[in-house]
Design a protein around this motif. Structure first.
Motif, PDB file in Angstrom:
ATOM      1  N   THR A  24     -37.559   7.321 -43.015  1.00  0.00           N
ATOM      2  CA  THR A  24     -36.806   8.537 -43.282  1.00  0.00           C
ATOM      3  C   THR A  24     -36.061   8.966 -42.023  1.00  0.00           C
ATOM      4  N   VAL A  25     -34.811   9.374 -42.205  1.00  0.00           N
ATOM      5  CA  VAL A  25     -34.034   9.916 -41.090  1.00  0.00           C
ATOM      6  C   VAL A  25     -34.581  11.310 -40.771  1.00  0.00           C
ATOM      7  N   THR A  26     -35.043  11.501 -39.538  1.00  0.00           N
ATOM      8  CA  THR A  26     -35.510  12.833 -39.148  1.00  0.00           C
ATOM      9  C   THR A  26     -34.861  13.216 -37.812  1.00  0.00           C
ATOM     10  N   GLU A  27     -34.726  14.511 -37.581  1.00  0.00           N
ATOM     11  CA  GLU A  27     -34.124  14.999 -36.325  1.00  0.00           C
ATOM     12  C   GLU A  27     -34.962  14.522 -35.144  1.00  0.00           C
ATOM     13  N   GLU A  28     -36.274  14.523 -35.312  1.00  0.00           N
ATOM     14  CA  GLU A  28     -37.159  14.116 -34.216  1.00  0.00           C
ATOM     15  C   GLU A  28     -36.935  12.655 -33.824  1.00  0.00           C
ATOM     16  N   ARG A  29     -36.855  11.776 -34.811  1.00  0.00           N
ATOM     17  CA  ARG A  29     -36.620  10.346 -34.523  1.00  0.00           C
ATOM     18  C   ARG A  29     -35.244  10.139 -33.907  1.00  0.00           C
ATOM     19  N   LYS A  30     -34.290  10.981 -34.314  1.00  0.00           N
ATOM     20  CA  LYS A  30     -32.925  10.846 -33.792  1.00  0.00           C
ATOM     21  C   LYS A  30     -32.838  11.112 -32.288  1.00  0.00           C
ATOM     22  N   GLN A  31     -33.872  11.714 -31.726  1.00  0.00           N
ATOM     23  CA  GLN A  31     -33.898  11.917 -30.272  1.00  0.00           C
ATOM     24  C   GLN A  31     -34.055  10.566 -29.571  1.00  0.00           C
ATOM     25  N   THR A  32     -34.716   9.623 -30.243  1.00  0.00           N
ATOM     26  CA  THR A  32     -35.037   8.329 -29.631  1.00  0.00           C
ATOM     27  C   THR A  32     -34.177   7.178 -30.134  1.00  0.00           C
ATOM     28  N   VAL A  33     -33.801   7.219 -31.399  1.00  0.00           N
ATOM     29  CA  VAL A  33     -33.040   6.102 -31.994  1.00  0.00           C
ATOM     30  C   VAL A  33     -31.850   6.632 -32.787  1.00  0.00           C
ATOM     31  N   ASP A  34     -30.918   5.712 -33.097  1.00  0.00           N
ATOM     32  CA  ASP A  34     -29.838   6.034 -34.022  1.00  0.00           C
ATOM     33  C   ASP A  34     -30.206   5.465 -35.387  1.00  0.00           C
ATOM     34  N   PHE A  35     -29.519   5.913 -36.411  1.00  0.00           N
ATOM     35  CA  PHE A  35     -29.760   5.401 -37.757  1.00  0.00           C
ATOM     36  C   PHE A  35     -28.484   4.834 -38.366  1.00  0.00           C
ATOM     37  N   THR A  36     -28.662   3.840 -39.251  1.00  0.00           N
ATOM     38  CA  THR A  36     -27.523   3.346 -40.032  1.00  0.00           C
ATOM     39  C   THR A  36     -27.201   4.401 -41.085  1.00  0.00           C
ATOM     40  N   ASP A  37     -26.196   4.110 -41.908  1.00  0.00           N
ATOM     41  CA  ASP A  37     -25.950   4.961 -43.074  1.00  0.00           C
ATOM     42  C   ASP A  37     -27.218   4.933 -43.925  1.00  0.00           C
ATOM     43  N   THR A  38     -27.485   6.011 -44.643  1.00  0.00           N
ATOM     44  CA  THR A  38     -28.696   6.030 -45.466  1.00  0.00           C
ATOM     45  C   THR A  38     -28.481   5.117 -46.681  1.00  0.00           C
ATOM     46  N   TYR A  39     -29.573   4.497 -47.159  1.00  0.00           N
ATOM     47  CA  TYR A  39     -29.418   3.562 -48.284  1.00  0.00           C
ATOM     48  C   TYR A  39     -30.350   3.854 -49.449  1.00  0.00           C
ATOM     49  N   TYR A  40     -31.266   4.822 -49.292  1.00  0.00           N
ATOM     50  CA  TYR A  40     -32.154   5.120 -50.426  1.00  0.00           C
ATOM     51  C   TYR A  40     -32.688   6.542 -50.302  1.00  0.00           C
ATOM     52  N   GLU A  41     -32.787   7.220 -51.464  1.00  0.00           N
ATOM     53  CA  GLU A  41     -33.280   8.605 -51.460  1.00  0.00           C
ATOM     54  C   GLU A  41     -34.730   8.623 -51.936  1.00  0.00           C
ATOM     55  N   ALA A  42     -35.542   9.434 -51.271  1.00  0.00           N
ATOM     56  CA  ALA A  42     -36.954   9.496 -51.651  1.00  0.00           C
ATOM     57  C   ALA A  42     -37.464  10.933 -51.521  1.00  0.00           C
ATOM     58  N   VAL A  43     -38.722  11.101 -51.854  1.00  0.00           N
ATOM     59  CA  VAL A  43     -39.398  12.386 -51.665  1.00  0.00           C
ATOM     60  C   VAL A  43     -40.880  12.040 -51.530  1.00  0.00           C
ATOM     61  N   GLN A  44     -41.635  12.866 -50.842  1.00  0.00           N
ATOM     62  CA  GLN A  44     -43.075  12.611 -50.756  1.00  0.00           C
ATOM     63  C   GLN A  44     -43.719  12.936 -52.106  1.00  0.00           C
ATOM     64  N   TYR A  45     -44.702  12.135 -52.506  1.00  0.00           N
ATOM     65  CA  TYR A  45     -45.482  12.359 -53.711  1.00  0.00           C
ATOM     66  C   TYR A  45     -46.917  12.686 -53.292  1.00  0.00           C
ATOM     67  N   VAL A  46     -47.665  13.250 -54.220  1.00  0.00           N
ATOM     68  CA  VAL A  46     -49.074  13.523 -53.945  1.00  0.00           C
ATOM     69  C   VAL A  46     -49.909  12.664 -54.896  1.00  0.00           C
ATOM     70  N   ILE A  47     -50.731  11.789 -54.322  1.00  0.00           N
ATOM     71  CA  ILE A  47     -51.620  10.981 -55.171  1.00  0.00           C
ATOM     72  C   ILE A  47     -52.949  11.719 -55.280  1.00  0.00           C
ATOM     73  N   LEU A  48     -53.408  11.889 -56.511  1.00  0.00           N
ATOM     74  CA  LEU A  48     -54.627  12.679 -56.778  1.00  0.00           C
ATOM     75  C   LEU A  48     -55.591  11.885 -57.652  1.00  0.00           C
ATOM     76  N   PRO A  49     -56.882  12.191 -57.556  1.00  0.00           N
ATOM     77  CA  PRO A  49     -57.811  11.600 -58.532  1.00  0.00           C
ATOM     78  C   PRO A  49     -57.425  12.144 -59.912  1.00  0.00           C
ATOM     79  N   VAL A  50     -57.653  11.389 -60.966  1.00  0.00           N
ATOM     80  CA  VAL A  50     -57.195  11.821 -62.301  1.00  0.00           C
ATOM     81  C   VAL A  50     -57.707  13.209 -62.693  1.00  0.00           C
ATOM     82  N   ASP A  51     -58.906  13.571 -62.200  1.00  0.00           N
ATOM     83  CA  ASP A  51     -59.485  14.862 -62.608  1.00  0.00           C
ATOM     84  C   ASP A  51     -59.247  15.977 -61.577  1.00  0.00           C
TER      85      ASP A  51
END
Ligand code: GLN
Length: 265
Positions: A111-138
């Motif tokens: 993921t492109v983040t401002e914090e990482r951008k302090q150390t590295v550059d990024f290419t154009d973005t190529y995929y969109e995501a979001v964090q998910y929460v994995i839970l026990p079924v109950d």
């Protein structure tokens, strides 16, 4: 008169020296004089760092080599650029600091983040995501407030790790391998796992009937964008890779890879 001759001589000498120096500098210029080719590719090899614990973007193939969407994408980029692609599998948390030394770039569902951008550059973005929460079924966890005070499993150094650490009173259990976090969820050692959408869906399928993957929108998590990380300031490399990605999108290869690796899951 003597003085004038001396002065003239000194001036001529100084000029000759300057010209000589200039010529010397020219011969000492880097081998890659072509400004459209990054020095990182001068050896004909693009060394790509990844963490093969993040299906479907990267995982260990049956042949013991890293496989997945990102790996297929960097190989296609290598073909476009006419360079050999070498994959280095390492911990996710080591990728950013290894760029420019051990590896040329990182392709790791990053993921492109401002914090990482302090150390590295990024290419154009190529995929969109979001964090998910994995839970026990109950599980009774349903909304952001329910995560407070919980024990949350994450992959070390990821955006899921950063999000979990920002929630009030949590205990964050960091793992090098996402699958270990999911195993501890099943064993009851953590209450949930926060990880990117696509790996979450893969783990939901793998541990069917034991865990469910819930969309982070339900927990007010923000959209994230993946890009490859590059040495800071190597705009030539960024341009070359961006052009290759654009070409792969235009000729249909990119969509084929999405279908094969991501949508087939
Ligand atoms: N997208 C997340 C991040 O950049 C996770 C990446 C990963 O675990 N490979 O932090």
């Amino acid at each position: 008169m003597k003085k004038l001759v001396a002065l003239l001589l000194t001036t001529v000498m100084a000029m000759t020296m300057l010209t000589a120096c200039g010529a010397k500098e020219e011969t000492a210029a880097p081998a890659t004089e072509d400004a459209t080719v990054s020095a990182a590719l001068a050896d004909g090899v693009l060394t790509v760092g990844t963490n093969a614990e993040f299906p479907p973007f990267e995982y260990m193939g049956d042949d013991g080599q890293p496989d997945g969407f990102d790996m297929a994408l960097v190989k296609a980029i290598g073909e476009k650029l006419g360079v050999e692609v070498k994959i280095e599998n390492m911990e996710f948390a080591s990728l950013v600091t290894s760029i420019g030394s051990k590896i040329d770039i990182a392709a790791a569902g990053m993921t492109v983040t401002e914090e990482r951008k302090q150390t590295v550059d990024f290419t154009d973005t190529y995929y969109e995501a979001v964090q998910y929460v994995i839970l026990p079924v109950d599980s009774e966890i349903k909304a952001a407030a329910d995560l407070e005070g919980k024990t949350i499993g994450v992959q070390l150094g990821t955006t899921g790790d950063f999000i979990a650490s920002d929630i009030a009173d949590t205990t964050v259990s960091q793992y090098n391998k996402a699958v270990d976090a999911v195993n501890d969820l099943i064993n009851g050692r953590v209450d949930c796992v926060i990880i990117d959408k696509n790996p979450a869906l893969v783990f939901e399928g793998k541990f069917e009937g034991q865990v469910v993957a819930v969309d982070g929108a339900q927990f007010e998590f923000e959209i994230e964008n993946y890009a490859m990380a590059l040495p800071k300031g190597d705009t030539v490399l960024a341009e070359q890779i961006n052009q290759a990605i654009a070409d792969l999108k235009a000729d249909g290869t990119f969509d084929e890879l999405v279908k094969t690796y991501i949508e087939a899951e």
